[in-house]
Scaffold this active site. Structure first.
Site, PDB file in Angstrom:
ATOM      1  N   HIS A   1       0.827  -1.219   0.000  1.00 55.41           N
ATOM      2  CA  HIS A   1       0.000   0.000   0.000  1.00 55.41           C
ATOM      3  C   HIS A   1       0.857   1.263   0.000  1.00 55.41           C
ATOM      4  CE1 HIS A   1      -4.122   1.710   1.060  1.00 55.41           C
ATOM      5  NE2 HIS A   1      -3.323   2.762   0.995  1.00 55.41           N
TER       6      HIS A   1
ATOM      7  N   HIS B   1       1.058   4.978  -2.341  1.00 51.49           N
ATOM      8  CA  HIS B   1       0.503   5.798  -3.438  1.00 51.49           C
ATOM      9  C   HIS B   1       1.650   6.408  -4.226  1.00 51.49           C
ATOM     10  CE1 HIS B   1      -3.784   5.795  -2.137  1.00 51.49           C
ATOM     11  NE2 HIS B   1      -3.218   5.445  -0.997  1.00 51.49           N
TER      12      HIS B   1
ATOM     13  N   HIS C   1      -9.830   0.769  -0.183  1.00 51.03           N
ATOM     14  CA  HIS C   1      -9.665   1.590   1.022  1.00 51.03           C
ATOM     15  C   HIS C   1     -10.965   1.531   1.812  1.00 51.03           C
ATOM     16  CE1 HIS C   1      -6.234   3.508  -0.971  1.00 51.03           C
ATOM     17  NE2 HIS C   1      -5.948   4.113   0.165  1.00 51.03           N
TER      18      HIS C   1
ATOM     19  N   GLU D   1     -11.076   2.970   7.467  1.00 50.92           N
ATOM     20  CA  GLU D   1      -9.914   3.784   7.844  1.00 50.92           C
ATOM     21  C   GLU D   1     -10.296   4.796   8.929  1.00 50.92           C
ATOM     22  OE1 GLU D   1      -8.219   5.988   4.578  1.00 50.92           O
ATOM     23  OE2 GLU D   1      -6.583   6.790   5.788  1.00 50.92           O
TER      24      GLU D   1
ATOM     25  N   ASP E   1       1.675   4.026   3.008  1.00 50.12           N
ATOM     26  CA  ASP E   1       0.613   4.849   2.417  1.00 50.12           C
ATOM     27  C   ASP E   1       1.198   5.935   1.506  1.00 50.12           C
ATOM     28  OD1 ASP E   1      -2.063   5.215   1.942  1.00 50.12           O
ATOM     29  OD2 ASP E   1      -2.531   6.192   3.842  1.00 50.12           O
ATOM     30  N   ASP E   2       1.727   7.012   2.105  1.00 45.54           N
ATOM     31  CA  ASP E   2       2.251   8.146   1.327  1.00 45.54           C
ATOM     32  C   ASP E   2       3.597   8.592   1.878  1.00 45.54           C
ATOM     33  OD1 ASP E   2      -0.367   8.390   0.003  1.00 45.54           O
ATOM     34  OD2 ASP E   2      -1.021   9.145   1.947  1.00 45.54           O
TER      35      ASP E   2
HETATM   36 ZN   LIG Z   1      -4.038   4.759   0.844  1.00 38.03          ZN
END
Ligand SMILES: [Zn+2]
Length: 335
Positions: A12, A14, A196, A199, A280-281
């Site tokens: 995961h 991005h 997603h 969350e 994630d990021d």
């Molecule tokens: Zn994400």
């Protein structure tokens, strides 16, 4: 523990929010954004403190998106994301992006030209580093259903270079059900489904996760951490062999958990759920995957064998073709 040397799978991450910080600093002035000092850079591009809510985090992503303005930049960003991941010990890497997000205000780009540039960067990196990389397409649930349809068609038409389809953005007020036909079509075409869900800390979170599995055919859930609130849902996730793509620091920054000590990672892991560790990021959140490992070790006293177990869950759940991922993985991956 030498975190960098643990062979890792990341599911995961991005792609469009994994820009190397030195690259942001180089590109920003070319797009009219002056960054006279480190504080200006950090204020404009990084999220290092918990934001008010998920919505305000998503708004901050738009500044980074502005920089993704040419095919040359997209290829570079993809290559660098792979190189940085390799240097963190990642051997199997899935990168996802939303074509509808990358294309915003860039009239010179098309879905096809964006994808071709990302593929070029990834393929170049796979030649330079012994790693297996796969790309996933993201549907933004907050956009009109017509956009979801065009992204679905796009992903299916490029199924030789896409491994899966994802649904992202804030799910409160944007149910999974209207997207069911798209995801069923993608699944039938052979794409993996990760969604997603679960969350944000809202009462319906466990129910949303169930919808993602039942209506969209998800075998993996992006985040899904809120299922810890329902023993029934935890059992359902476990019994259906669903893999959770957990992103601890991201959950703190988006206020999905109030304190990092409260993160249910260990609770889910101990329950027997397939838990995996993700960033994630990493660019915008200013974090690394080996940093997340250190966090989990410090919080929950994880051992190398716990980490191997999570990584084997991830390697097994990856949508990258078995032969391709097995070539770069130190242990046998279940078929
Ligand atoms: Zn994400």
């Amino acid at each position: 523990m030498d975190f960098k040397n643990i062979a890792k799978t990341e599911l995961h991450r991005h792609l469009e929010l994994s820009i190397r910080q030195s690259t942001i600093k180089e590109l920003a002035p070319l797009h009219g954004i002056e960054l006279p000092n480190e504080k200006a850079f950090s204020d404009r591009f990084l999220i290092t403190e918990p934001m008010a809510d998920l919505g305000s985090v998503l708004n901050k992503f738009l500044d980074t998106q502005l920089l993704l303005s040419t095919e040359e930049i997209l290829e570079r960003v993809a290559y660098e994301a792979c190189e940085d991941a390799y240097n963190e010990g990642i051997r199997i890497l899935e990168l996802r992006y939303a074509p509808t997000f990358v294309i915003r205000e860039h009239d010179n780009l098309t879905f096809d030209s964006i994808h071709a540039a990302f593929v070029k960067g990834v393929e170049k990196a796979e030649k330079d580093f012994p790693m297996a990389v796969g790309l996933m397409a993201i549907i933004q649930r907050i956009l009109p259903v017509a956009d979801a349809e065009s992204v679905t068609d796009f992903a299916i038409n490029h199924k030789d270079t896409f491994i899966g389809l994802d649904l992202a953005d804030n799910e409160v007020g944007f149910d999974s059900k209207p997207f069911a036909s798209f995801f069923q079509r993608a699944k039938k075409a052979g794409l993996g489904i990760s969604v997603h869900s679960g969350e944000a800390d809202v009462p319906k979170a466990p129910e949303y996760v169930k919808d993602a599995i039942e209506f969209l055919g998800a075998t993996r859930i992006g985040h899904g951490l809120q299922v810890y609130k329902s023993e029934e849902m935890m059992t359902y996730i476990k019994d259906n062999n669903i893999t959770l793509e957990l992103c601890p620091t991201s959950n703190l920054l988006t206020n999905a958990v109030k304190n990092i000590e409260d993160h249910p990672f260990k609770k889910l892991y101990d329950f027997g759920i397939r838990t995996t560790i993700n960033t994630d990021d990493p660019g915008i959140f200013n974090l690394t995957l080996d940093g997340e490992y250190k966090l989990i070790k410090d919080l929950f006293d994880f051992t190398e064998s716990d980490f191997s177990k999570c990584n084997d869950f991830a390697a097994h759940a990856s949508f990258i073709a078995h032969d391709k991922k097995q070539k770069v993985w130190p242990r046998d991956i279940l078929k």
